[in-house]
Scaffold this motif. Structure first.
Motif, PDB file in Angstrom:
ATOM      1  N   SER A 101      54.472  63.963  41.446  1.00 29.90           N
ATOM      2  CA  SER A 101      53.142  63.786  42.036  1.00 29.90           C
ATOM      3  C   SER A 101      52.372  62.679  41.318  1.00 29.90           C
ATOM      4  N   GLU A 102      52.470  62.652  40.000  1.00 24.87           N
ATOM      5  CA  GLU A 102      51.772  61.629  39.221  1.00 24.87           C
ATOM      6  C   GLU A 102      52.357  60.243  39.503  1.00 24.87           C
ATOM      7  N   VAL A 103      53.675  60.173  39.557  1.00 23.86           N
ATOM      8  CA  VAL A 103      54.340  58.882  39.816  1.00 23.86           C
ATOM      9  C   VAL A 103      53.948  58.341  41.185  1.00 23.86           C
ATOM     10  N   MET A 104      53.983  59.189  42.196  1.00 24.91           N
ATOM     11  CA  MET A 104      53.659  58.737  43.551  1.00 24.91           C
ATOM     12  C   MET A 104      52.209  58.267  43.648  1.00 24.91           C
ATOM     13  N   ALA A 105      51.300  59.029  43.100  1.00 23.23           N
ATOM     14  CA  ALA A 105      49.874  58.693  43.227  1.00 23.23           C
ATOM     15  C   ALA A 105      49.541  57.389  42.505  1.00 23.23           C
ATOM     16  N   VAL A 106      49.992  57.265  41.251  1.00 25.04           N
ATOM     17  CA  VAL A 106      49.609  56.095  40.452  1.00 25.04           C
ATOM     18  C   VAL A 106      50.340  54.846  40.918  1.00 25.04           C
ATOM     19  N   SER A 107      51.634  54.956  41.235  1.00 25.34           N
ATOM     20  CA  SER A 107      52.384  53.762  41.655  1.00 25.34           C
ATOM     21  C   SER A 107      51.875  53.234  42.992  1.00 25.34           C
ATOM     22  N   LYS A 108      51.517  54.127  43.911  1.00 22.52           N
ATOM     23  CA  LYS A 108      50.952  53.662  45.192  1.00 22.52           C
ATOM     24  C   LYS A 108      49.609  52.968  44.968  1.00 22.52           C
ATOM     25  N   GLU A 109      48.822  53.516  44.082  1.00 20.10           N
ATOM     26  CA  GLU A 109      47.545  52.876  43.763  1.00 20.10           C
ATOM     27  C   GLU A 109      47.775  51.502  43.134  1.00 20.10           C
ATOM     28  N   ASN A 110      48.796  51.400  42.278  1.00 21.92           N
ATOM     29  CA  ASN A 110      49.106  50.113  41.646  1.00 21.92           C
ATOM     30  C   ASN A 110      49.513  49.059  42.663  1.00 21.92           C
ATOM     31  N   VAL A 111      50.417  49.436  43.574  1.00 26.01           N
ATOM     32  CA  VAL A 111      50.911  48.434  44.522  1.00 26.01           C
ATOM     33  C   VAL A 111      49.821  48.034  45.514  1.00 26.01           C
ATOM     34  N   GLU A 112      48.980  48.968  45.916  1.00 25.24           N
ATOM     35  CA  GLU A 112      47.900  48.645  46.852  1.00 25.24           C
ATOM     36  C   GLU A 112      46.860  47.737  46.192  1.00 25.24           C
ATOM     37  N   SER A 113      46.529  48.024  44.924  1.00 24.63           N
ATOM     38  CA  SER A 113      45.560  47.160  44.235  1.00 24.63           C
ATOM     39  C   SER A 113      46.148  45.776  43.983  1.00 24.63           C
ATOM     40  N   THR A 114      47.462  45.720  43.758  1.00 27.93           N
ATOM     41  CA  THR A 114      48.118  44.422  43.547  1.00 27.93           C
ATOM     42  C   THR A 114      47.992  43.539  44.773  1.00 27.93           C
ATOM     43  N   PHE A 115      48.344  44.077  45.927  1.00 27.93           N
ATOM     44  CA  PHE A 115      48.297  43.254  47.144  1.00 27.93           C
ATOM     45  C   PHE A 115      46.859  42.999  47.584  1.00 27.93           C
ATOM     46  N   SER A 116      45.968  43.893  47.228  1.00 26.84           N
ATOM     47  CA  SER A 116      44.555  43.630  47.505  1.00 26.84           C
ATOM     48  C   SER A 116      44.057  42.455  46.671  1.00 26.84           C
ATOM     49  N   THR A 151      44.390  37.243  38.659  1.00 29.23           N
ATOM     50  CA  THR A 151      45.204  37.873  39.708  1.00 29.23           C
ATOM     51  C   THR A 151      46.544  38.320  39.160  1.00 29.23           C
ATOM     52  N   ALA A 152      47.153  37.489  38.304  1.00 27.78           N
ATOM     53  CA  ALA A 152      48.449  37.852  37.724  1.00 27.78           C
ATOM     54  C   ALA A 152      48.358  39.142  36.932  1.00 27.78           C
ATOM     55  N   LYS A 153      47.272  39.315  36.204  1.00 26.48           N
ATOM     56  CA  LYS A 153      47.097  40.532  35.414  1.00 26.48           C
ATOM     57  C   LYS A 153      46.964  41.755  36.322  1.00 26.48           C
ATOM     58  N   LEU A 154      46.239  41.583  37.417  1.00 23.22           N
ATOM     59  CA  LEU A 154      46.059  42.695  38.354  1.00 23.22           C
ATOM     60  C   LEU A 154      47.316  42.942  39.191  1.00 23.22           C
ATOM     61  N   ALA A 155      48.098  41.896  39.388  1.00 20.96           N
ATOM     62  CA  ALA A 155      49.281  41.996  40.247  1.00 20.96           C
ATOM     63  C   ALA A 155      50.516  42.338  39.420  1.00 20.96           C
ATOM     64  N   ALA A 156      50.472  43.495  38.776  1.00 19.79           N
ATOM     65  CA  ALA A 156      51.631  44.007  38.029  1.00 19.79           C
ATOM     66  C   ALA A 156      52.153  42.992  37.035  1.00 19.79           C
ATOM     67  N   SER A 157      51.232  42.291  36.360  1.00 17.16           N
ATOM     68  CA  SER A 157      51.602  41.286  35.345  1.00 17.16           C
ATOM     69  C   SER A 157      52.557  40.242  35.920  1.00 17.16           C
ATOM     70  N   ALA A 158      52.163  39.681  37.056  1.00 16.37           N
ATOM     71  CA  ALA A 158      52.996  38.665  37.715  1.00 16.37           C
ATOM     72  C   ALA A 158      53.233  37.489  36.772  1.00 16.37           C
ATOM     73  N   ARG A 159      54.429  36.939  36.821  1.00 15.63           N
ATOM     74  CA  ARG A 159      54.751  35.827  35.924  1.00 15.63           C
ATOM     75  C   ARG A 159      54.496  34.464  36.551  1.00 15.63           C
ATOM     76  N   LEU A 160      54.130  34.433  37.826  1.00 13.44           N
ATOM     77  CA  LEU A 160      53.892  33.151  38.486  1.00 13.44           C
ATOM     78  C   LEU A 160      52.943  33.349  39.660  1.00 13.44           C
ATOM     79  N   VAL A 161      51.891  32.526  39.719  1.00 15.41           N
ATOM     80  CA  VAL A 161      50.950  32.538  40.841  1.00 15.41           C
ATOM     81  C   VAL A 161      50.716  31.086  41.247  1.00 15.41           C
ATOM     82  N   THR A 162      51.029  30.783  42.484  1.00 17.16           N
ATOM     83  CA  THR A 162      50.960  29.400  42.952  1.00 17.16           C
ATOM     84  C   THR A 162      50.222  29.325  44.279  1.00 17.16           C
ATOM     85  N   MET A 163      49.404  28.266  44.425  1.00 17.17           N
ATOM     86  CA  MET A 163      48.809  27.965  45.731  1.00 17.17           C
ATOM     87  C   MET A 163      49.614  26.823  46.343  1.00 17.17           C
TER      88      MET A 163
END
Length: 469
Positions: A101-116, A151-163
């Motif tokens: 239950s903890e894994v599902m709730a927190v990981s879904k919140e993480n992925v949704e905030s990342t794409f947001s 954005t990289a920090k919020l996006a699951a510590s992304a290693r690359l962000v490009t426009m």
């Protein structure tokens, strides 16, 4: 004479009478002795038979008691073990369900905030370009490193962000001329923000034209003159981080050279939604996420009026979504991520970390009955009539326990308590057996004493006196 006759007859009569009396006495004595002997001979086997029967009854009673004690021992030990084992099984299941239950709730919140956060960056690019009267693709976003690093920090510590703007073939020459005029200034701005003491003109790897480079191998390849990749370019334009310390800065290369990016861009162009291209990297699964950048910010009701002019390209480790979900020591939860487009990956969540297990379903089949699944993330609604090769990911996660988690919730308590119960019952059995042995020894001593006394009396007294005794 008469007197003599009487005396003679009297004497004869007395003798006859004495003879008869002696005879009767003798016969009586003989009969009495025979009768006693016969009775005695009859009594001895009778007493032996009665004693034997009583001993058999005693033995049967003892055997029944021993059997009952064995049954009680086995039943008590079995019941104790099964009860405590069931209690631990229930604890195992409840612990897994709590972790899941903890894994599902927190990981879904993480992925949704990342794409947001990625979508928010895309919208800010659109807004700035529009408000500054810049025309696509000739757009530069100021303070890109600051925006992208956040954005990289919020996006699951992304290693690359490009426009990356889309540049059509007829726009290529004008864009290259524009880039030559601003590329060094915008790179210098980012170097200053990062505190790197270097002039942008000294940074290696900056080209003055859109190059056809295979990013994955970093080797130049022949640029096609015909086909879909000769008419449109996705230019790696503003990038974070620059990796200046590694002696290279990838800008001005055509990202459509990479098959995974090309497929993601094709799908996102149709759905106007973000798209992730998954692949296996050295440290686990990574995703190349492309988020469309529109010429104008329109609400969903006017989605048909949107025009894609570029993409925000983010490379991130997918396993980062499953980090820091559980407390330290909460090990052994298996997570299987499935995509409706055929991709699959497994992780083992161990406390604050998540270990990549491979691009397979790595859970143990014996825990199939404990599966917990939930929709994870959707990259857009399913559509009919999509071109071949275009797929919209619907991600699902399935959770299973493992032997590691079961071992963590198991203990020696069932065996220990079962041993205690067995010891108590066996102690009772031992007391019974010891008591029976002591009684048997006591009985043998008594019988031996009686037998000795009987022999002593037989030797000291005649048989007549013995019988009277």
């Amino acid at each position: 004479m008469n007197s003599n006759k009487k005396d003679t007859m009297s004497t004869y009569s007395d003798e006859e009478s004495g003879l008869d009396s002696a005879s009767v006495t003798s016969k009586s004595s003989t009969f009495s002795s025979f009768s006693r002997l016969t009775h005695k001979n009859r009594e001895v086997p009778l007493q032996i038979d009665v004693a034997g029967k009583e001993q058999r009854y005693v033995n049967v009673s003892k055997y029944c008691m021993i059997f009952m004690l064995i049954v009680v021992t086995v039943a008590g030990c079995t019941g104790t073990y099964l009860y405590l084992e069931a209690e631990e099984e229930e604890q195992f299941r409840s612990t897994f369900e709590r972790y899941a239950s903890e894994v599902m709730a927190v990981s879904k919140e993480n992925v949704e905030s990342t794409f947001s956060s990625i979508e928010a960056l895309s919208n800010s690019v659109t807004s700035y370009a529009k408000n500054s009267n810049q025309s696509w693709p000739e757009v530069v976003i100021p303070d890109w490193t600051s925006r992208a690093s956040r954005t990289a920090k919020l996006a699951a510590s992304a290693r690359l962000v490009t426009m990356a703007p889309l540049v059509k073939k007829q726009e290529r020459a004008a864009f290259e001329a524009y880039a030559n005029g601003v590329v060094h200034s915008q790179i210098q701005e980012d170097l200053d923000y990062l505190g790197i003491e270097m002039n942008a003109t000294d940074v290696p790897g900056i080209v003055d034209e859109i190059s056809w480079i295979n990013i994955s191998s970093r080797t130049r390849a022949h640029e096609p003159q015909e086909g879909p990749f000769s008419n449109e370019f996705l230019v790696n334009w503003q990038r974070y981080p620059f990796e200046v310390e590694k002696g290279r800065v990838f800008v001005m290369n055509n990202m459509l050279r990479v098959p995974t990016i090309r497929s993601a861009v094709a799908t996102s162009n149709i759905t106007q939604q973000p798209k992730a291209a998954f692949f296996e990297a050295i440290l686990g699964v990574e995703a190349q996420v492309v988020q469309p950048v529109f010429q104008d910010v329109f609400p969903e009701s006017r989605a048909s009026e949107r025009t894609v002019v570029g993409f925000v390209w983010v490379v991130m480790g997918w396993g980062n979504f499953f980090q820091n979900l559980l407390p330290e020591g909460a090990n052994g939860t298996i997570l299987v991520m499935d995509s409706s487009c055929g991709f699959q990956a497994s992780y083992e969540i161990n406390g604050l970390g998540a270990d990549f297990l491979g691009l397979v379903d790595a859970h143990d089949e014996k825990y199939d009955d404990m599966e917990i699944s939930t929709p994870f993330f959707s990259f857009g609604a399913e559509q009919e009539g999509l071109p071949d090769g275009i797929c919209i990911d619907q991600l699902t996660i399935r959770l299973f326990p493992s032997d590691t988690l079961k071992d963590a919730t198991s203990s020696i308590r069932p065996l220990m308590y079962t041993g205690i119960v067995a010891l108590v019952i066996l102690s009772t059995v031992s007391v019974f057996i010891i008591y029976d042995i002591m009684v048997a020894r006591r009985q043998k001593k008594v019988m031996k004493r009686v037998d000795t006394q009987h022999k002593l009396v037989s030797d000291m007294f005649p048989e007549k006196f013995r019988d009277r005794l």
